[in-house]
Design a protein around this motif. Structure first.
Motif, PDB file in Angstrom:
ATOM      1  N   THR A   1       0.834  -1.209   0.000  1.00 59.15           N
ATOM      2  CA  THR A   1       0.000   0.000   0.000  1.00 59.15           C
ATOM      3  C   THR A   1       0.862   1.250   0.000  1.00 59.15           C
ATOM      4  O   THR A   1       0.615   2.185  -0.768  1.00 59.15           O
ATOM      5  N   ILE A   2       1.891   1.275   0.852  1.00 58.92           N
ATOM      6  CA  ILE A   2       2.797   2.422   0.887  1.00 58.92           C
ATOM      7  C   ILE A   2       3.464   2.596  -0.469  1.00 58.92           C
ATOM      8  O   ILE A   2       3.522   3.700  -1.019  1.00 58.92           O
ATOM      9  N   ASP A   3       3.950   1.504  -1.034  1.00 56.94           N
ATOM     10  CA  ASP A   3       4.597   1.546  -2.343  1.00 56.94           C
ATOM     11  C   ASP A   3       3.647   2.114  -3.397  1.00 56.94           C
ATOM     12  O   ASP A   3       4.015   3.003  -4.169  1.00 56.94           O
ATOM     13  N   TYR A   4       2.421   1.617  -3.428  1.00 55.92           N
ATOM     14  CA  TYR A   4       1.439   2.094  -4.409  1.00 55.92           C
ATOM     15  C   TYR A   4       1.180   3.593  -4.250  1.00 55.92           C
ATOM     16  O   TYR A   4       1.192   4.345  -5.227  1.00 55.92           O
ATOM     17  N   LEU A   5       0.950   4.022  -3.022  1.00 59.86           N
ATOM     18  CA  LEU A   5       0.654   5.441  -2.790  1.00 59.86           C
ATOM     19  C   LEU A   5       1.849   6.334  -3.126  1.00 59.86           C
ATOM     20  O   LEU A   5       1.672   7.448  -3.623  1.00 59.86           O
ATOM     21  N   ILE A   6       3.055   5.836  -2.882  1.00 59.55           N
ATOM     22  CA  ILE A   6       4.241   6.604  -3.273  1.00 59.55           C
ATOM     23  C   ILE A   6       4.315   6.693  -4.794  1.00 59.55           C
ATOM     24  O   ILE A   6       4.585   7.764  -5.345  1.00 59.55           O
ATOM     25  N   ARG A   7       4.072   5.574  -5.484  1.00 60.15           N
ATOM     26  CA  ARG A   7       4.147   5.584  -6.945  1.00 60.15           C
ATOM     27  C   ARG A   7       3.151   6.544  -7.577  1.00 60.15           C
ATOM     28  O   ARG A   7       3.457   7.173  -8.588  1.00 60.15           O
ATOM     29  N   ILE A   8       1.960   6.677  -6.986  1.00 55.60           N
ATOM     30  CA  ILE A   8       0.964   7.594  -7.562  1.00 55.60           C
ATOM     31  C   ILE A   8       1.033   8.979  -6.930  1.00 55.60           C
ATOM     32  O   ILE A   8       0.215   9.842  -7.231  1.00 55.60           O
ATOM     33  N   LYS A   9       2.010   9.171  -6.052  1.00 62.59           N
ATOM     34  CA  LYS A   9       2.208  10.452  -5.353  1.00 62.59           C
ATOM     35  C   LYS A   9       0.937  10.873  -4.610  1.00 62.59           C
ATOM     36  O   LYS A   9       0.511  12.012  -4.657  1.00 62.59           O
ATOM     37  N   GLY A  10       0.368   9.909  -3.881  1.00 62.03           N
ATOM     38  CA  GLY A  10      -0.876  10.153  -3.167  1.00 62.03           C
ATOM     39  C   GLY A  10      -0.815   9.795  -1.696  1.00 62.03           C
ATOM     40  O   GLY A  10      -1.810   9.336  -1.136  1.00 62.03           O
ATOM     41  N   THR A  11       0.341  10.001  -1.076  1.00 65.22           N
ATOM     42  CA  THR A  11       0.471   9.614   0.331  1.00 65.22           C
ATOM     43  C   THR A  11      -0.116  10.630   1.290  1.00 65.22           C
ATOM     44  O   THR A  11      -0.591  10.270   2.354  1.00 65.22           O
ATOM     45  N   GLY A  12      -0.050  11.903   0.930  1.00 64.34           N
ATOM     46  CA  GLY A  12      -0.421  12.946   1.876  1.00 64.34           C
ATOM     47  C   GLY A  12       0.698  13.134   2.881  1.00 64.34           C
ATOM     48  O   GLY A  12       1.789  12.580   2.730  1.00 64.34           O
ATOM     49  N   LYS A  13       0.444  13.912   3.904  1.00 65.82           N
ATOM     50  CA  LYS A  13       1.437  14.148   4.949  1.00 65.82           C
ATOM     51  C   LYS A  13       1.659  12.858   5.736  1.00 65.82           C
ATOM     52  O   LYS A  13       0.796  11.981   5.765  1.00 65.82           O
ATOM     53  N   PRO A  14       2.814  12.750   6.409  1.00 64.89           N
ATOM     54  CA  PRO A  14       3.083  11.532   7.181  1.00 64.89           C
ATOM     55  C   PRO A  14       1.972  11.175   8.170  1.00 64.89           C
ATOM     56  O   PRO A  14       1.590  10.007   8.275  1.00 64.89           O
ATOM     57  N   ALA A  15       1.451  12.146   8.884  1.00 64.88           N
ATOM     58  CA  ALA A  15       0.384  11.858   9.853  1.00 64.88           C
ATOM     59  C   ALA A  15      -0.858  11.310   9.158  1.00 64.88           C
ATOM     60  O   ALA A  15      -1.512  10.389   9.666  1.00 64.88           O
TER      61      ALA A  15
END
Length: 91
Positions: A11-25
């Motif tokens: 999930t983290i990998d996917y969100l990083i790839r689509i640049k959709g993580t948001g802020k760390p919190a």
């Protein structure tokens, strides 16, 4: 190692790839983990070679190079030994 660990990594990998993580919190809350645990995931990913950066303007993590993690079963012996190495590095 619980399956949810690998699910979170994917999930983290996917969100990083689509640049959709948001802020760390926000990302930690979305994953139902602490920020500290999130930072441990990111540290481990970086130690495995992931070029993770953070864009303050877009408020998202991203990879500075194309790529991503691939965690799945493979009959290829080389892939299996790589997965075992990954498993022992995480411990």
């Amino acid at each position: 190692m619980p399956k949810r660990y690998f699910d979170r990594l994917q999930t983290i990998d996917y969100l990083i790839r689509i640049k959709g993580t948001g802020k760390p919190a926000q990302l930690a809350k979305r994953l139902r983990i602490s920020e500290r645990t999130l930072y441990e995931f990111l540290k481990m990913m970086k130690e495995l070679g992931a070029p993770i950066e953070y864009d303050r303007y877009k408020e998202s993590y991203y990879y500075s190079e194309k790529g991503g993690f691939n965690v799945r079963f493979s009959k290829n012996l080389l892939a299996v030994s790589t997965m075992l190495l990954l498993f022992f590095l995480v411990l």
